[in-house]
Every structure is written in structure tokens, then in C-alpha cells.
Design an enzyme around this catalytic site. Sequence first.
Site, mmCIF file in Angstrom:
data_model
loop_
_atom_site.group_PDB
_atom_site.id
_atom_site.type_symbol
_atom_site.label_atom_id
_atom_site.label_comp_id
_atom_site.label_asym_id
_atom_site.label_seq_id
_atom_site.Cartn_x
_atom_site.Cartn_y
_atom_site.Cartn_z
ATOM 1 N N TYR A 1 30.172 17.067 49.010
ATOM 2 C CA TYR A 1 30.553 15.965 48.117
ATOM 3 C C TYR A 1 29.368 15.503 47.277
ATOM 4 O O TYR A 1 29.520 15.227 46.078
ATOM 5 C CB TYR A 1 31.139 14.803 48.940
ATOM 6 C CG TYR A 1 31.980 13.873 48.099
ATOM 7 C CD1 TYR A 1 33.315 14.169 47.820
ATOM 8 C CD2 TYR A 1 31.448 12.710 47.561
ATOM 9 C CE1 TYR A 1 34.093 13.341 47.024
ATOM 10 C CE2 TYR A 1 32.216 11.862 46.768
ATOM 11 C CZ TYR A 1 33.539 12.189 46.503
ATOM 12 O OH TYR A 1 34.298 11.365 45.713
ATOM 13 N N PRO B 1 41.097 18.382 40.739
ATOM 14 C CA PRO B 1 40.260 17.174 40.713
ATOM 15 C C PRO B 1 39.830 16.648 42.090
ATOM 16 O O PRO B 1 38.944 15.800 42.155
ATOM 17 C CB PRO B 1 41.145 16.137 40.007
ATOM 18 C CG PRO B 1 42.538 16.615 40.212
ATOM 19 C CD PRO B 1 42.468 18.106 40.266
ATOM 20 N N TYR C 1 40.386 8.693 49.668
ATOM 21 C CA TYR C 1 41.296 9.832 49.539
ATOM 22 C C TYR C 1 42.306 9.681 50.669
ATOM 23 O O TYR C 1 41.916 9.734 51.834
ATOM 24 C CB TYR C 1 40.545 11.162 49.703
ATOM 25 C CG TYR C 1 39.558 11.465 48.583
ATOM 26 C CD1 TYR C 1 38.329 10.822 48.510
ATOM 27 C CD2 TYR C 1 39.868 12.408 47.607
ATOM 28 C CE1 TYR C 1 37.427 11.114 47.485
ATOM 29 C CE2 TYR C 1 38.976 12.711 46.585
ATOM 30 C CZ TYR C 1 37.763 12.056 46.523
ATOM 31 O OH TYR C 1 36.877 12.340 45.509
ATOM 32 N N LYS D 1 34.661 17.710 41.069
ATOM 33 C CA LYS D 1 33.585 18.670 40.806
ATOM 34 C C LYS D 1 33.541 19.217 39.384
ATOM 35 O O LYS D 1 32.565 19.878 39.011
ATOM 36 C CB LYS D 1 33.701 19.846 41.792
ATOM 37 C CG LYS D 1 33.397 19.459 43.235
ATOM 38 C CD LYS D 1 31.994 18.920 43.360
ATOM 39 C CE LYS D 1 31.650 18.476 44.750
ATOM 40 N NZ LYS D 1 30.501 17.546 44.777
ATOM 41 N N HIS E 1 27.245 5.085 45.214
ATOM 42 C CA HIS E 1 28.138 5.103 46.373
ATOM 43 C C HIS E 1 27.504 5.946 47.474
ATOM 44 O O HIS E 1 27.294 7.137 47.278
ATOM 45 C CB HIS E 1 29.498 5.685 45.995
ATOM 46 C CG HIS E 1 30.379 4.702 45.279
ATOM 47 N ND1 HIS E 1 31.727 4.587 45.495
ATOM 48 C CD2 HIS E 1 30.070 3.753 44.362
ATOM 49 C CE1 HIS E 1 32.217 3.614 44.734
ATOM 50 N NE2 HIS E 1 31.231 3.105 44.039
HETATM 51 C C1 PHB Z 1 38.110 9.500 39.223
HETATM 52 O O1 PHB Z 1 37.435 8.475 39.358
HETATM 53 O O2 PHB Z 1 38.802 9.699 38.216
HETATM 54 C C2 PHB Z 1 38.112 10.519 40.316
HETATM 55 C C3 PHB Z 1 37.334 10.303 41.430
HETATM 56 C C4 PHB Z 1 37.316 11.237 42.443
HETATM 57 C C5 PHB Z 1 38.086 12.368 42.345
HETATM 58 C C6 PHB Z 1 38.839 12.600 41.217
HETATM 59 C C7 PHB Z 1 38.859 11.672 40.191
HETATM 60 O O3 PHB Z 1 38.064 13.282 43.351
#
Ligand code: PHB
Length: 396
Positions: A385, A293, A201, A297, A72
Site C-alpha cells: 500500500y 482502483p 475499504y 495504484k 495517513h
Molecule cells: C480516492 O480517494 O478516490 C481513492 C482512494 C483509494 C482507492 C481508490 C480511490 O483505493
Amino acid sequence: MKTEVAIIGAGPSGLLLGQLLTNAGIDNVILERRSGAYVLSRIRAGVLEQGTVDLLREAGVADNLDANGLIHDGFEIAFNGDRVRIDLEGLTGGKHVTVYGQTAVTEDLMNARRAAGATTYYEAEDVTPHDVTTDAPYVSFTHEGTAYRLDCAYIAGCDGFHGVSRRSIPAERLNTFSREYPLGWLGVMSETPPVAEELIYATHERGFAMCSMRSPTRSRYYIQVAADESPDNWSDEAFWAELKQRLPADVAGQLVTGPSIEKSVAPLHSFVAEPMQYGRMLLLGDAAHIVPPTGAKGLNLAVSDVNTAYRVFRQIYDHSRPEALNAYSATCLSRIWKTERFSWWMTSNLHKFSDTPDFNSRMQRAEISYYLDSKAGRATIAENYVGLPFAALPAA
Ligand code: PHB
Ligand code: APR
């Protein structure tokens, strides 16, 4: 029984450290409280930094990751009705992340350990470190009704937040720093194609939501809920309806829904324990720190600890430098606090904390629009990130 490094816990931290040590000819034994099947039933995040991928490759466990990981080079933040892309590649000089589930990482590591013939005791009970401030530490445990003593030179506490390693350190020798957030993430896994090619997000007045994936046919979605929410209160229909309301209309219109194959609530918590060394015992991963989450990280931070611990053990065993152990904690913590900062910042600014507009909610809005409108702001998000560089041990 005798080994060089006794590793407590067979999550990603313990298994990856074990694999690297085994490859380097440093004998190690892993003691895990649960069964292998239980460890593999835990669903966790799925975004790997380049440093994580590189260390998995160095350990020789990246064949599946290289075949199935999704590269990605950007992700989106939905804010105020807009979708703003964080161009990871463009803003970081060509870096990206790889989407590949932590459960798959763990399974690859378990298979590699089995193939290498290294020793693991699953369902080990009453695992207890002893004499860690002496030159002759050992770990006691019980397995299938028999009591064992594992003598070792070092102990790696890779046993997660609720493990025994950190708790065995006298309280006066440890400083802990913690923040609880009054919210949780309700996560759903489904055999449906992801709603978009990149992760989203989404901020929303009903609460945060996010769209992730595991493969072109498997999606992972989350919505912000109360910290004490039970997943049993959410039918699949209720989850999809709430998720749709929180996503931008064009995204919601693309959403393919289906039966959930997993549904759970994760609390949001920031935590750091200092120092990460007590005598001949090191703490790694969730045993030493927790991140919420938002930003994915947790696993990456665990892997950066493993990288540091592994370099320390190479110094000790290849170069006869036992004093390298003393550099472990400070080397890890400088990077950990920066990653804690990013996870806290993402969490604090993307979630809804109050039902009525207040100073804090206006500041969140100002903070996010400032960062997203500014190229420097987006670059700051991007460089965090994709992952800050691993910290190097001080020169010998
Ligand atoms: C996930 O794919 O479970 C996931 C992805 C990004 C995040 C948290 C969880 O910030
Ligand atoms: N004795 C032996 N094993 C234990 C004990 C104990 N007393 N207590 C816990 N364990 C085991 C757990 O059963 C678990 O398998 O230690 C392991 C710790 O694994 P994780 O919790 O996955 O922690 P870690 O390997 O550091 O991985 C960090 O996983 O928890 C996520 O968000 C976190 O993504 C991050 C990553």
C-alpha cells in the site's frame, strides 16, 4: 518544429515527465488532444505513495501538496463486522501515504509548466508518431486548422489507455495481458466532512464500499456496482442509503451526507502491454498499463514509469549513453507486475462476485481473514500500500 522529446498526452505522466526534463534543460513539447479545462475536469484517485511525493518534490511542484496533502499512517479494512486497521507506519518501519487528489497534482503540474514557459499544444488533433524505429522520428498533428510536423529524438507516449502511441506499434511487436472484472465503482464527491480520519475499504454481502477524502471538508465515497451501471440510475439519496447499508454500523452512524458534486462509474480492468519501448518511442502510465482502483495504484504506477524514463533521458543527455533506452521496459515491468498483483489481489478478494456462496467466495473470506489475522499478512498489505521501492536502472 524541432524538440528533443515529443510528449504525447498532458495527463500526470506527460506533465511530470515534461517538468523534470525542462528542469534538466532537455527540450520537450507536449501534444494533448483535449483542452486544459477538460483534463482538469477528470476526477481520479487521491492516494500518493512516498516515491510519488518525492518525485513531485524533485520536480519542484510540491508546494501545494506539502501544504494541503493529508498524511495517513494507516487505513482500515472492514470485514465480517470488524474494522481491522492496517498500521502502515508500524508495519513498514515508519512509512505512510499522502492523500491529495490527482486532479490537484495535474493542476499543480500545469501551472508549473506554464510558469516555466514550456510549449504545450492543447486540442491537438490527429497526433501521429512516425519513423520511430529510425534515428529521425517525428510526430505530425493539426492545431487550429494548421498541420505541423514535430521532429524529435525520442517520443514519450503518455496518452493513456485509449491513446495513439500504443496503437501505433505493430501488433506482432506487442504482447498484451488483460483481465476485465464484471463490476464497476460508482463514485460520489461531496462537500461533507469525511466519515473517519482514515480510509476504509469495506467488504459486505451487498458488495464492496469504500470511504476516502480530499480534504477535511470534502469526501469521496464508492460502492461496487455492475460494470455497465449508469450513474443516472442513482439519486444522491439512493447512493447514501446503499453506502450506509454496506458500512459497519458505527461508521454508518457517523456518515454526514450532502449533495453530490460529482458522480461517475469507473470500470475495473487490469492490463499490461509488453514491451514498453518500440524503437525511439517509450510508453508511460496508462498507455502501457491499467490497474483497477482498489489500492489506488494508477497514478503511482504512472509516476514510477516517469521516474525510470527521466533517469533514462538523463543517462542519454548527461552521459551520452543512448543504450540506456533499452533498459527502460524491463526496469519498469518488474515493478509494474508486482503492483498489478496487489491491485488484482485487493480487487479479487474485497468485492462480491456471486449472489450465492461458492468456493470462490469462501476462498475470498479465508484469504482476507488469514491476511488480517496475521501480522506478516498485514505487513504484506502495508508494504504494498505504501508502495514498493522504485526500480533502479541497471548500472552502466
Ligand atoms: C480516492 O480517494 O478516490 C481513492 C482512494 C483509494 C482507492 C481508490 C480511490 O483505493
Ligand atoms: N493525442 C494526444 N493526446 C491524447 C491522445 C492522442 N491521440 N489520446 C489521449 N490523449 C491524452 C488524454 O486526453 C489525456 O489527457 O493523453 C492524456 C493521458 O492522461 P491519463 O489518461 O491521465 O494517463 P496518465 O497521464 O498516464 O496518468 C495515469 O491517470 O488515468 C489515470 O488511473 C490513471 O491514475 C492514473 C493516471
